[in-house]
Design an enzyme around this catalytic site. Structure first.
Site, short mmCIF file in Angstrom:
data_model
loop_
_atom_site.label_atom_id
_atom_site.label_comp_id
_atom_site.label_asym_id
_atom_site.label_seq_id
_atom_site.Cartn_x
_atom_site.Cartn_y
_atom_site.Cartn_z
N THR A 21 0.84 -1.25 0.04
CA THR A 21 0.03 0.11 0.00
C THR A 21 0.70 1.20 0.00
OG1 THR A 21 -0.09 -0.21 2.45
CG2 THR A 21 -1.85 -0.98 1.13
N GLY A 50 12.40 -10.76 4.22
CA GLY A 50 11.28 -9.86 4.15
C GLY A 50 11.35 -8.75 5.49
N ASP A 108 9.33 0.54 4.48
CA ASP A 108 10.77 0.19 5.37
C ASP A 108 11.59 1.18 5.96
OD1 ASP A 108 9.70 -1.85 4.09
OD2 ASP A 108 11.35 -2.13 2.49
N TYR A 165 8.30 -7.30 -8.10
CA TYR A 165 7.94 -6.20 -7.40
C TYR A 165 7.55 -4.86 -8.14
CZ TYR A 165 7.97 -2.60 -3.63
OH TYR A 165 7.62 -1.49 -2.81
C1 GLA Z 1 8.86 -3.97 0.35
C2 GLA Z 1 9.34 -2.65 -0.06
C3 GLA Z 1 8.16 -1.75 0.68
C4 GLA Z 1 6.61 -2.12 0.53
C5 GLA Z 1 6.77 -3.72 1.00
C6 GLA Z 1 5.38 -4.22 0.45
O1 GLA Z 1 9.43 -4.15 1.75
O2 GLA Z 1 10.53 -1.99 0.12
O3 GLA Z 1 8.16 -0.47 0.14
O4 GLA Z 1 6.12 -1.71 -0.68
O5 GLA Z 1 7.60 -4.44 0.28
O6 GLA Z 1 4.22 -3.79 1.54
#
Ligand code: GLA
Length: 357
Positions: A19, A107, A155, A204
């Site tokens: 999001t 992750g 992040d 992604y």
């Molecule tokens: C990764 C990306 C974030 C975000 C998440 C999914 O961690 O670096 O910016 O988009 O995926 O929510």
């Protein structure tokens, strides 16, 4: 000669998947695992980064910063250095070492932890103070422009603004960041699926493009503006793949708002159900889950004390987060270690990097 050291934590995303770059909302937390960048200035314009596991070293001139193809790990700190230079900060050469315990590809945003720790290190080494939100944004630009992943701000912002025992509630329409108390007597268990995700090689960036295409087809400014009812009305006309991508984002935003409500009354059962629904939407709508992640969440949900489980972060590999009654958290982590995920652990929600600046 001057020395400096800065730490930044990894993060776990609790709800609000993909999001962030859709102007949406997220609930996340900084975790008690992170990276530290420690080093010393030198008299020339050379910068050298050393990593210990696996052992690696890269040296480059401040005047010749170019993305590395053989040692891609160095692009995270180099990208941050480049952003400092672009912002007009005068940097001197240095030697630095990165150490820490955020597993890469699980992750948990080891990349953002590396970027934010590098930024903190540069600030301390050069006696600079930069507004924390500006630091998070600078680190994100490093990832977008130097590393080449079109990630959002989740992040880096969580690594900077995390708070011990609190969730971070981020709104990327307004860049508002608030903290909400994590319910007492509950805990988070993190488990690595064993299949590393690599956002550069994963889909992604494709997902990001699909979201942008859905926005265009819906004639909206962003998916944030679309309510579940509005989206439903477009079911017959919108391309089915774009519909499912949009349904994930619209659903995730709605689940975050519901979870914020549920947190007011410490309704952990409701949050667990929202986490389960989130994973199901990842699996079917956004298609960023994997069989390993699916097995892991299914296994977790059968264990006593578990309220909900989902993939965390970008997906396409990486790990899961499971909400558990605190008293059963160790047993759940232990069970997952035996069955699926040797490195599963109970995570403590920790302070973000800005606390140490
Ligand atoms: C990764 C990306 C974030 C975000 C998440 C999914 O961690 O670096 O910016 O988009 O995926 O929510």
């Amino acid at each position: 000669m001057r020395s400096a050291s800065a730490y930044a934590p990894g993060r776990v995303e609790l709800l609000g998947n993909h999001t962030d770059y859709n102007h949406g909302v997220v609930l996340a937390a900084a975790i008690d695992r992170g990276l530290t960048v420690t080093g010393t200035s030198r008299g020339d314009r050379s910068i050298k980064f050393t990593a210990s596991s696996p052992p690696a070293q890269v040296e480059i001139s401040l005047d010749e910063l170019t993305p590395q193809t053989a040692q891609r790990w160095a692009n995270y700190p180099f990208g941050v250095v480049q952003q400092f230079l672009r912002a007009g900060y005068e940097l001197r050469g240095f030697e630095a070492e990165v150490t820490g315990d955020v597993p890469a590809g699980a992750g948990l945003s080891s990349s953002a932890a590396f970027e934010v720790a590098t930024a903190g290190f540069l600030m301390k080494l050069h006696d600079l103070w930069i507004d924390p939100l500006a630091v998070a944004k600078l680190c994100r630009r490093a990832e977008n422009e130097f590393v080449g992943v079109q990630s959002g701000l989740l992040d880096q912002a969580t690594s900077v603004f995390g708070r011990a025992d609190y969730l971070v509630h981020l709104d990327f329409q307004t860049d508002t960041i608030e903290t909400v108390a994590f319910p007492a007597n509950f805990a988070l268990v993190i488990a690595d699926s064993g299949k590393k995700h690599n956002l550069l090689q994963s889909q992604y960036n494709t997902r990001r493009e699909e979201c942008a295409a859905a926005v265009k087809a819906l004639g909206a400014a962003s998916l944030r503006e679309i309510s579940p009812e509005q989206l439903d009305r477009s079911r017959a006309t919108l391309d089915p793949v774009l519909f499912r991508r949009a349904a994930h984002i619209v659903g995730e935003n709605s689940r975050v708002w519901q979870a914020v409500e549920a947190l007011r009354t410490s309704d952990a059962e409701a949050i667990g159900a929202l986490m389960n629904a989130s994973h199901e939407s990842s699996r079917t709508n956004f298609e960023n889950s994997t069989p390993e992640l699916d097995h892991l969440v299914e296994a977790a949900r059968t264990l006593p004390g578990v309220l909900g489980s989902r993939l965390t972060g970008g997906g396409f590999g990486g790990g899961t987060v499971t909400l558990v009654h605190a008293g059963q958290a160790d047993a759940v982590a232990q069970q997952l270690r035996v069955s699926h995920s040797p490195a599963a652990f109970v995570c403590r929600i920790a302070d973000g990097a800005a606390v140490g600046w």
